[in-house]
Design an enzyme around this catalytic site. Structure first.
Site, PDB file in Angstrom:
ATOM      1  N   CYS A  57      -1.317   2.948   6.568  1.00 47.10           N
ATOM      2  CA  CYS A  57      -1.671   3.979   5.586  1.00 47.10           C
ATOM      3  C   CYS A  57      -3.147   3.902   5.169  1.00 47.10           C
ATOM      4  CB  CYS A  57      -0.722   3.934   4.389  1.00 47.10           C
ATOM      5  SG  CYS A  57      -0.742   5.482   3.428  1.00 47.10           S
ATOM      6  N   LYS A  60      -0.708  16.400  -2.484  1.00 44.47           N
ATOM      7  CA  LYS A  60      -0.233  15.125  -1.968  1.00 44.47           C
ATOM      8  C   LYS A  60       0.794  15.335  -0.855  1.00 44.47           C
ATOM      9  CE  LYS A  60       1.904  10.801  -3.527  1.00 44.47           C
ATOM     10  NZ  LYS A  60       2.429  10.045  -4.678  1.00 44.47           N
ATOM     11  N   SER A 120       3.134   9.026   1.872  1.00 43.59           N
ATOM     12  CA  SER A 120       2.822   9.196   0.452  1.00 43.59           C
ATOM     13  C   SER A 120       1.319   8.993   0.288  1.00 43.59           C
ATOM     14  CB  SER A 120       3.606   8.181  -0.390  1.00 43.59           C
ATOM     15  OG  SER A 120       3.256   8.293  -1.759  1.00 43.59           O
ATOM     16  N   HIS A 156       4.252   5.159   6.164  1.00 42.92           N
ATOM     17  CA  HIS A 156       4.858   3.934   5.633  1.00 42.92           C
ATOM     18  C   HIS A 156       6.238   3.732   6.245  1.00 42.92           C
ATOM     19  CE1 HIS A 156       2.065   2.535   2.553  1.00 42.92           C
ATOM     20  NE2 HIS A 156       1.857   3.793   2.205  1.00 42.92           N
ATOM     21  N   GLU A 214       7.601   1.098   6.904  1.00 42.60           N
ATOM     22  CA  GLU A 214       8.229  -0.092   6.319  1.00 42.60           C
ATOM     23  C   GLU A 214       8.984   0.193   5.027  1.00 42.60           C
ATOM     24  OE1 GLU A 214       4.455   0.208   3.940  1.00 42.60           O
ATOM     25  OE2 GLU A 214       5.089   0.682   5.994  1.00 42.60           O
ATOM     26  N   ARG A 266       9.010   7.215 -11.259  1.00 44.20           N
ATOM     27  CA  ARG A 266       7.954   6.549 -12.034  1.00 44.20           C
ATOM     28  C   ARG A 266       6.930   7.556 -12.522  1.00 44.20           C
ATOM     29  NH1 ARG A 266       4.114   3.742  -8.190  1.00 44.20           N
ATOM     30  NH2 ARG A 266       3.332   5.884  -8.175  1.00 44.20           N
TER      31      ARG A 266
END
Length: 307
Positions: free
Chosen positions: A142, A163, A192, A235, A237, A249
């Protein structure tokens, strides 16, 4: 074969409960085998979560891996206990005389800053320069992929209008590339990020190949032709709930964040997302370990950087 991790690392209990084979330092020291030495420079704020995610993927191969966790000295983590960092992490200056078969550099939540304004940028440049002679191959994730492309090849990153957030389908541009062995024709990965690298900049550099991409997420896997560097813009992972944790969040903070695309069933955040990328993630890391590291690294690790 298992991955060798420091005795007492919290990830061990999580992974053992998932039926993943891990081995502590004592047991590994009694096996007569040359393990692969892999370092992870963990730039993510949630250190323990990221450790667990990466160890899970590095463990799922027939190869024994000797893992070293690295942190920066020019930035102090705010979300991980100092005792954890003291027990399980080294820094670049501790290991700069050592050789490693592979290095993983994680993403980091600093993408909206110019590279030179990141407080550990100079230290990261030192690590990437050191890797030229002390590491056989490096895996960038990333933001680190953007940083590595910028540092090694002068490829800039660009701010996106919105985004990129969700799980997106990808396809192979070089189906015969070793990193894609065993991949389905369409595979998925989470993204992300607020920034991106662009195809036209990468295609100008004859040392790089665009291996896989996405119609929505853009360039995904970039590899140097010599096999020394692999750049992953997403990502793979991530756990099933990582994007959900990020979404809730930011909602709790009152931030303007969209529901991640192609993630919650029917875009309903009350429903549990499906993990559509787990198989791809395991293949990606095992192919890197096998074809980029194990099959090519010198048996005598002291010869890395010499041949």
């Amino acid at each position: 074969m298992p991955i060798k991790i420091p005795t007492g690392l919290p990830a061990a209990d999580v992974l053992v409960n998932e039926n993943i084979f891990v081995m502590d330092e004592f047991r590994a020291s009694h096996q007569d085998i040359r393990p692969l030495k892999i370092a992870v420079l963990n730039l993510m704020p949630t250190k323990i979560t990221t450790e667990t995610q990466l160890i899970r993927l590095l463990s799922n191969t027939p190869l024994q891996v000797d893992l070293t966790l690295l942190q920066t000295v020019s930035h102090t983590p705010k979300h991980t206990a100092p005792e954890h960092m003291r027990l399980f992490y080294k820094n670049f200056f501790d290991v700069r005389s050592e050789k490693f078969d592979g290095l993983i550099i994680t993403g980091a939540p600093v993408e909206n800053l110019p590279f030179e304004e990141v407080d550990y940028w100079q230290e990261l440049c030192c690590v990437m320069e050191w890797a030229e002679t002390n590491v056989f191959t490096t895996f960038f994730i990333c933001w680190a992929a953007q940083a590595g492309l910028y540092y090694h090849y002068g490829i800039p990153k660009y701010q996106r209008e919105s985004k990129l957030f969700g799980v997106f389908s990808h396809f192979a541009e070089i189906p015969t590339h070793p990193v894609l062995r065993g991949f389905d024709e369409i595979f998925y990965a989470p993204h992300s990020r607020h920034t991106e690298v662009r195809r036209e900049d990468i295609e100008k550099n004859e040392a790089l190949d665009i291996v896989a991409s996405s119609e929505k997420a853009g360039v995904y896997i970039v590899a140097s032709k010599d096999g020394r560097r692999l750049f992953i813009t997403g990502h793979s992972e991530y756990d099933r709930d990582t994007l959900a944790d990020e979404y809730f969040r930011d909602k709790k903070k009152g931030l303007d964040i969209a529901v991640p695309e192609n993630y919650f069933p029917d875009d309903d955040p009350s429903r549990q997302p499906l993990n559509l990328w787990r198989g791809h993630a395991h293949l990606l890391f095992s192919n890197w370990l096998n074809y980029f590291v194990y099959q090519n690294t010198p048996y005598d690790i002291k010869n890395i950087g010499k041949i």
